[in-house]
Design a protein around this motif. Structure first.
Motif, PDB file in Angstrom:
ATOM      1  N   SER A  95       0.826  -1.208   0.000  1.00 39.44           N
ATOM      2  CA  SER A  95       0.000   0.000   0.000  1.00 39.44           C
ATOM      3  C   SER A  95       0.865   1.265   0.000  1.00 39.44           C
ATOM      4  CB  SER A  95      -0.951  -0.002   1.202  1.00 39.44           C
ATOM      5  OG  SER A  95      -2.009  -0.909   0.962  1.00 39.44           O
ATOM      6  N   LYS A  96       2.009   1.206   0.657  1.00 45.39           N
ATOM      7  CA  LYS A  96       2.907   2.369   0.616  1.00 45.39           C
ATOM      8  C   LYS A  96       3.393   2.618  -0.801  1.00 45.39           C
ATOM      9  CE  LYS A  96       4.547   2.697   5.327  1.00 45.39           C
ATOM     10  NZ  LYS A  96       5.666   2.616   6.285  1.00 45.39           N
ATOM     11  N   ARG A  97       3.684   1.536  -1.505  1.00 42.61           N
ATOM     12  CA  ARG A  97       4.125   1.703  -2.891  1.00 42.61           C
ATOM     13  C   ARG A  97       2.979   2.230  -3.752  1.00 42.61           C
ATOM     14  NH1 ARG A  97       5.414  -3.610  -5.193  1.00 42.61           N
ATOM     15  NH2 ARG A  97       3.613  -3.426  -6.553  1.00 42.61           N
ATOM     16  N   LEU A  98       1.774   1.702  -3.529  1.00 45.56           N
ATOM     17  CA  LEU A  98       0.625   2.143  -4.318  1.00 45.56           C
ATOM     18  C   LEU A  98       0.369   3.635  -4.130  1.00 45.56           C
ATOM     19  CD1 LEU A  98      -1.849  -0.846  -3.801  1.00 45.56           C
ATOM     20  CD2 LEU A  98      -0.823  -0.124  -5.965  1.00 45.56           C
ATOM     21  N   ILE A  99       0.478   4.104  -2.900  1.00 44.41           N
ATOM     22  CA  ILE A  99       0.164   5.515  -2.665  1.00 44.41           C
ATOM     23  C   ILE A  99       1.222   6.408  -3.305  1.00 44.41           C
ATOM     24  CG2 ILE A  99       1.278   6.159  -0.474  1.00 44.41           C
ATOM     25  CD1 ILE A  99      -1.671   6.953   0.421  1.00 44.41           C
ATOM     26  N   LYS A 100       2.448   5.943  -3.341  1.00 42.80           N
ATOM     27  CA  LYS A 100       3.493   6.696  -4.060  1.00 42.80           C
ATOM     28  C   LYS A 100       3.173   6.773  -5.551  1.00 42.80           C
ATOM     29  CE  LYS A 100       7.347   5.091  -1.571  1.00 42.80           C
ATOM     30  NZ  LYS A 100       8.657   4.436  -1.629  1.00 42.80           N
ATOM     31  N   MET A 101       2.703   5.663  -6.096  1.00 41.99           N
ATOM     32  CA  MET A 101       2.365   5.641  -7.515  1.00 41.99           C
ATOM     33  C   MET A 101       1.190   6.567  -7.808  1.00 41.99           C
ATOM     34  SD  MET A 101       2.850   1.562  -8.245  1.00 41.99           S
ATOM     35  CE  MET A 101       2.262   1.631  -9.943  1.00 41.99           C
ATOM     36  N   VAL A 102       0.234   6.596  -6.907  1.00 42.07           N
ATOM     37  CA  VAL A 102      -0.911   7.495  -7.081  1.00 42.07           C
ATOM     38  C   VAL A 102      -0.422   8.947  -7.134  1.00 42.07           C
ATOM     39  CG1 VAL A 102      -2.984   8.421  -5.991  1.00 42.07           C
ATOM     40  CG2 VAL A 102      -2.587   5.953  -5.992  1.00 42.07           C
ATOM     41  N   LYS A 103       0.481   9.279  -6.226  1.00 39.49           N
ATOM     42  CA  LYS A 103       0.991  10.653  -6.187  1.00 39.49           C
ATOM     43  C   LYS A 103       1.762  10.994  -7.466  1.00 39.49           C
ATOM     44  CE  LYS A 103       1.387  11.121  -1.180  1.00 39.49           C
ATOM     45  NZ  LYS A 103       2.327  11.128  -0.043  1.00 39.49           N
ATOM     46  N   GLU A 104       2.564  10.047  -7.924  1.00 40.66           N
ATOM     47  CA  GLU A 104       3.333  10.286  -9.147  1.00 40.66           C
ATOM     48  C   GLU A 104       2.405  10.512 -10.334  1.00 40.66           C
ATOM     49  OE1 GLU A 104       7.018   7.434  -7.724  1.00 40.66           O
ATOM     50  OE2 GLU A 104       5.972   6.961  -9.613  1.00 40.66           O
ATOM     51  N   ALA A 105       1.385   9.651 -10.412  1.00 45.21           N
ATOM     52  CA  ALA A 105       0.453   9.764 -11.543  1.00 45.21           C
ATOM     53  C   ALA A 105      -0.311  11.087 -11.467  1.00 45.21           C
ATOM     54  CB  ALA A 105      -0.511   8.575 -11.537  1.00 45.21           C
ATOM     55  N   ALA A 106      -0.751  11.434 -10.261  1.00 44.59           N
ATOM     56  CA  ALA A 106      -1.551  12.652 -10.101  1.00 44.59           C
ATOM     57  C   ALA A 106      -0.725  13.891 -10.392  1.00 44.59           C
ATOM     58  CB  ALA A 106      -2.130  12.715  -8.686  1.00 44.59           C
ATOM     59  N   ALA A 107       0.552  13.835 -10.068  1.00 49.24           N
ATOM     60  CA  ALA A 107       1.411  15.000 -10.288  1.00 49.24           C
ATOM     61  C   ALA A 107       1.571  15.302 -11.773  1.00 49.24           C
ATOM     62  CB  ALA A 107       2.781  14.756  -9.645  1.00 49.24           C
ATOM     63  N   LYS A 108       1.350  14.292 -12.617  1.00 47.58           N
ATOM     64  CA  LYS A 108       1.533  14.478 -14.063  1.00 47.58           C
ATOM     65  C   LYS A 108       0.285  14.994 -14.746  1.00 47.58           C
ATOM     66  CE  LYS A 108       4.792  10.634 -14.511  1.00 47.58           C
ATOM     67  NZ  LYS A 108       4.819   9.216 -14.861  1.00 47.58           N
ATOM     68  N   ARG A 109      -0.834  15.008 -14.028  1.00 47.91           N
ATOM     69  CA  ARG A 109      -2.095  15.383 -14.673  1.00 47.91           C
ATOM     70  C   ARG A 109      -2.571  16.741 -14.216  1.00 47.91           C
ATOM     71  NH1 ARG A 109      -7.048  12.498 -13.803  1.00 47.91           N
ATOM     72  NH2 ARG A 109      -7.976  13.851 -15.361  1.00 47.91           N
ATOM     73  N   THR A 110      -3.177  17.468 -15.126  1.00 48.73           N
ATOM     74  CA  THR A 110      -3.812  18.729 -14.744  1.00 48.73           C
ATOM     75  C   THR A 110      -5.288  18.673 -15.129  1.00 48.73           C
ATOM     76  OG1 THR A 110      -3.264  19.733 -16.855  1.00 48.73           O
ATOM     77  CG2 THR A 110      -1.721  20.097 -15.033  1.00 48.73           C
ATOM     78  N   VAL A 111      -6.095  19.382 -14.361  1.00 49.15           N
ATOM     79  CA  VAL A 111      -7.513  19.528 -14.656  1.00 49.15           C
ATOM     80  C   VAL A 111      -7.797  21.028 -14.716  1.00 49.15           C
ATOM     81  CG1 VAL A 111      -9.863  19.061 -13.887  1.00 49.15           C
ATOM     82  CG2 VAL A 111      -8.053  17.394 -13.424  1.00 49.15           C
ATOM     83  N   ASN A 112      -8.256  21.497 -15.852  1.00 50.75           N
ATOM     84  CA  ASN A 112      -8.452  22.935 -16.040  1.00 50.75           C
ATOM     85  C   ASN A 112      -7.192  23.717 -15.701  1.00 50.75           C
ATOM     86  OD1 ASN A 112     -11.099  23.030 -16.983  1.00 50.75           O
ATOM     87  ND2 ASN A 112     -11.903  22.781 -14.907  1.00 50.75           N
ATOM     88  N   GLY A 113      -6.064  23.139 -16.034  1.00 50.12           N
ATOM     89  CA  GLY A 113      -4.800  23.826 -15.792  1.00 50.12           C
ATOM     90  C   GLY A 113      -4.277  23.723 -14.368  1.00 50.12           C
TER      91      GLY A 113
END
Lengths: 365, 400
Positions: B257-275
């Motif tokens: 789960s620690k690894r999963l949450i890191k992956m979530v953060k990495e993925a989210a950091a790459k995405r923008t919504v309305n800039g």
């Protein structure tokens, strides 16, 4: 790494639990707590205290919550005495701390200024310099224990402007000071609180607690200690309430058998038990961090605990009333008292949503 | 009450991390992270297991005499957390974590001498023959039967949800040896069955993620020597229940789960919504914070359990940790999917393995997150469904 209580903590727990069982609702419970030395926890021995850290408070708080004791232990001992010990002058400590230990003085802590949970930057109460001291003007709503307190630690601006961390100061305001207006009332769990209003309250320079203009970190500390302490109290209440509900499931007979034989009730009771254990785990974590000096780490840990335990409290509180059925709705049955205690807990010192937001903010800061 | 982590343990974690980073090939790591353990071939699993054996870390929970370690539960927990966090393959659980402790506790000395070294280096790759088409949560109703024939046993029946039967060369199997027993639990035995027997047929069961993790196994007059009976005849249920107590401190899968949450953060950091970066949108930020807090709560419960186990205090935390740990994994794989937005629609599992296939520039998404979301639905079902865990807690902890 060891989560078991030390021998002295075990003794403390036993003493507090016995006191609460025997005299929890006695009018002189505060004096009895003093006689047992509970009001000296965390206070230096030079001032009559017994020392100790937050885990010692936690043991006492769990007993108080478990016995539904109404007291000002949190504002007076866990927070007030700690602020005085941390920031007070030798003279302030020498005068105030022994009185607290002896049960002769109670303290409230007034920081928040709106119905929303806001950081200390939002504090707007003004403290203007006058000859020989300060003049305070401002309003502080729902201050725990302020209805009966002898002294209120009031935060106010001696400089800076709203939105800044600079210019905040703390004052030790005796409640009989001219111009201090209090409107007291009970909150939902029967504990007392007051709205306080100050319109040009004149204070001597000696009432300043800590360094002028540098109280922001002390206010954060007060917030964190209050929340962490409430969490421990709530865990005690949850454990007692779960025990009460479980007993009901085993004794209440419907359809020819104890209702605890029905799987849907069993699973809900299990969820409430897990909620209690998750809450206990987070309360220990919060308590462990509450003595810390690092603002962000401590704030994140305490907010994580308050947020999570608030959710757990709702699971346990609402579940207990439902599983009790009609009797859970009656005002003279203990389940309702615990439910009210947990309902108050959720709202005090920032609710789950507030602390989730604070956690996220601190995490990305 | 002392929650501090000893320096020695912190140093140990760093040592494990350094070893894995030096020795674990990138492609293996990527496969583990992309699809958890499941896509590795038997040879890849053997390769890594033998590296760990050579290091002395092949089976940390075993006694030293059989190739294990003298680590206590906290050190093993730390080890497992780093292994999972680094994306190293976890040991195949069936032989090492399930059968071996049974053999150590209940098997014959001959069985221990023969099987344990081969389980350790994965020469024997075991699968677990427990569930059947008609026996899932109600396992004791199983029907696969074993008849005595001289010194041998002859086994016929069908096993279901047999994970990695297609990679395994051995199966430890619960069979009915006394259909007349007063209680169904009393007529069950445990046999060790070679998978190359001509009477065995393995058929793939493809799961929601499109992968081949699990199987149905048909047994048709499979002849097993008497020496492959574990312990005593008709005591198989006792052994299967004992299995539930092994490594119960590790059911929450904190490292994963620690690894999963890191992956979530990495993925989210790459995405923008309305800039606005996804990590700064209020709704997503609160969900992420909420799961991070949940992870901390599960971890603290797990650490409390480790503390209790070290002091030999009883407890039912394992059942709670199974429930909360599995729910957390599901919530995290769900949030991972959300974090990728419509990119999560790409059911393109190879994109996770080949970073050069995207025609529009660098691959900044993972093609496997939806597959993982689907696959992770299983964690609240297997190893005693979460509903069964509730039943156990109601009975054993609450005495209802």
């Amino acid at each position: 790494m060891d989560f078991t209580l030390t021998e002295s903590q075990s003794l403390l727990r036993d003493a507090a639990t016995r006191l609460v069982a025997d005299h929890g609702d006695a009018p002189d419970i505060w004096q009895r707590m003093a006689a047992l030395g509970l009001l000296g926890i965390g206070i230096d021995e030079a001032h009559g205290g017994t020392g100790g850290g937050f885990h010692d408070h936690a043991v006492v708080l769990e007993a108080l919550g478990g016995g539904l004791v109404r007291s000002v232990y949190i504002p007076t001992v866990v927070v007030g005495a700690h602020l005085i010990s941390t920031a007070g002058t030798d003279a302030q400590q020498a005068v105030l701390l022994p009185k607290i230990v002896a049960g002769e003085m109670t303290v409230a802590v007034a920081n928040a200024e709106s119905a929303s949970f806001e950081p200390c930057e939002r504090i707007g109460t003004q403290a203007d310099r006058i000859a020989g001291g300060y003049r305070l003007s401002g309003v502080k709503p729902v201050v725990m224990g302020a209805d009966t307190a002898d002294v209120i630690i009031v935060s106010a601006r001696t400089g800076g402007g709203p939105g800044g961390r600079e210019g905040l100061s703390l004052f030790l305001v005796a409640t009989d000071t001219a111009g201090m207006v209090r409107h007291g009332y009970p909150i939902v769990d029967g504990n007392g609180a007051a709205d306080i209003a100050m319109d040009g309250v004149a204070l001597g320079a000696e009432t300043l607690l800590g360094t002028e203009g540098e109280a922001a970190s002390l206010i954060d500390l007060a917030t964190d200690r209050t929340a962490a302490a409430l969490c421990c109290d709530a865990v005690g209440a949850m454990a007692a309430l779960n025990a009460l509900t479980l007993e009901h499931l085993k004794t209440r007979v419907q359809f020819g058998r104890p209702i605890g034989k029905f799987q849907i009730l069993q699973h809900r009771m299990v969820d409430m038990t897990i909620a209690e254990e998750m809450a206990r785990s987070m309360a220990v974590y919060g308590a462990d961090e509450a003595d810390g000096d690092e603002r962000v780490a401590r704030g994140k840990a305490v907010s994580a605990a308050k947020s999570k335990i608030g959710d757990c409290a709702r699971t346990v509180g609402q579940g207990s009333i439902q599983l009790h059925g009609g009797i859970g709705m009656t005002d003279d049955y203990a389940a309702g008292d615990y439910f009210k205690r947990l309902t108050a807990f959720e709202m005090l010192a920032g609710n789950s949503e507030d602390h989730l937001e604070r956690y996220a903010f601190l995490g990305t800061a | 009450m002392d929650l501090s982590i000893p320096q020695e343990l912190t140093d140990f974690a760093a040592e494990v991390r350094a070893f894995i980073r030096a020795e674990l090939p990138d492609d293996l790591r990527e496969k583990v992270i992309g699809r958890r353990f499941d896509i590795l071939s038997a040879d890849e699993k053997r390769f890594w297991q033998r590296k760990m054996v050579a290091k002395g870390w092949g089976a940390p929970a075993w006694p030293v005499a059989y190739g294990g370690t003298d680590w206590d539960v906290l050190k093993r927990h730390t080890f497992n957390e780093v292994v999972a966090d680094e994306g190293a393959p976890m040991p195949v659980p069936f032989g090492q974590g399930m059968l071996a402790p049974i053999l150590i506790e209940f098997g014959s000395e001959e069985q221990r001498q023969h099987f344990l070294p081969r389980i350790l280096n994965l020469e024997y790759f075991f699968c677990q023959g427990f569930s059947e088409p008609g026996s899932g949560s109600d396992l004791a109703s199983l029907k696969t039967k074993a008849m005595r024939d001289g010194d041998d046993w002859v086994v016929s029946g069908q096993k279901m949800w047999t994970s990695y039967a297609h990679q395994a060369n051995m199966m430890f199997c619960l069979v009915r040896t006394d259909p007349e027993a007063e209680r169904p639990q009393q007529g069950i035995s445990m046999l060790l069955i070679p998978m190359d027997d001509p009477g065995i047929t393995v058929r793939p069961v493809i799961t929601l993620d499109g992968e081949h993790h699990t199987n149905e196994v048909f047994l048709d007059d499979v002849r097993i020597p008497g020496a492959n009976l574990v312990g005593e005849v008709n005591k198989g249920w006792t052994y299967a229940k004992a299995l539930l107590g092994y490594e119960r401190t590790e059911v929450a899968r904190i490292g994963l789960s620690k690894r999963l949450i890191k992956m979530v953060k990495e993925a989210a950091a790459k995405r923008t919504v309305n800039g606005v970066p996804l990590t700064e949108t209020p709704a997503f930020r609160r969900k992420l914070a909420s799961l991070e807090i949940e992870l901390k709560a599960v971890e603290m419960l797990n650490l409390r359990m480790l503390s209790n186990v070290r002091r030999n205090l009883p407890g039912n935390e394992a059942n709670m940790l199974k429930i909360k740990g599995s729910e957390l994994q599901q919530d995290l794989t769900e949030l991972m999917m959300e974090a990728q937005g419509t990119d999560a629609l790409r059911f393109d599992r190879d994109a996770a393995l080949d970073q050069n296939i995207d025609l529009f520039g660098d691959v900044d998404y993972r093609g496997d997150v939806t597959a993982n979301y689907l696959a992770t639905r299983v964690v609240t079902i297997f190893s005693g469904s979460n509903e069964i865990q509730h039943n156990i807690l109601a009975k054993e902890l609450l005495d209802l």
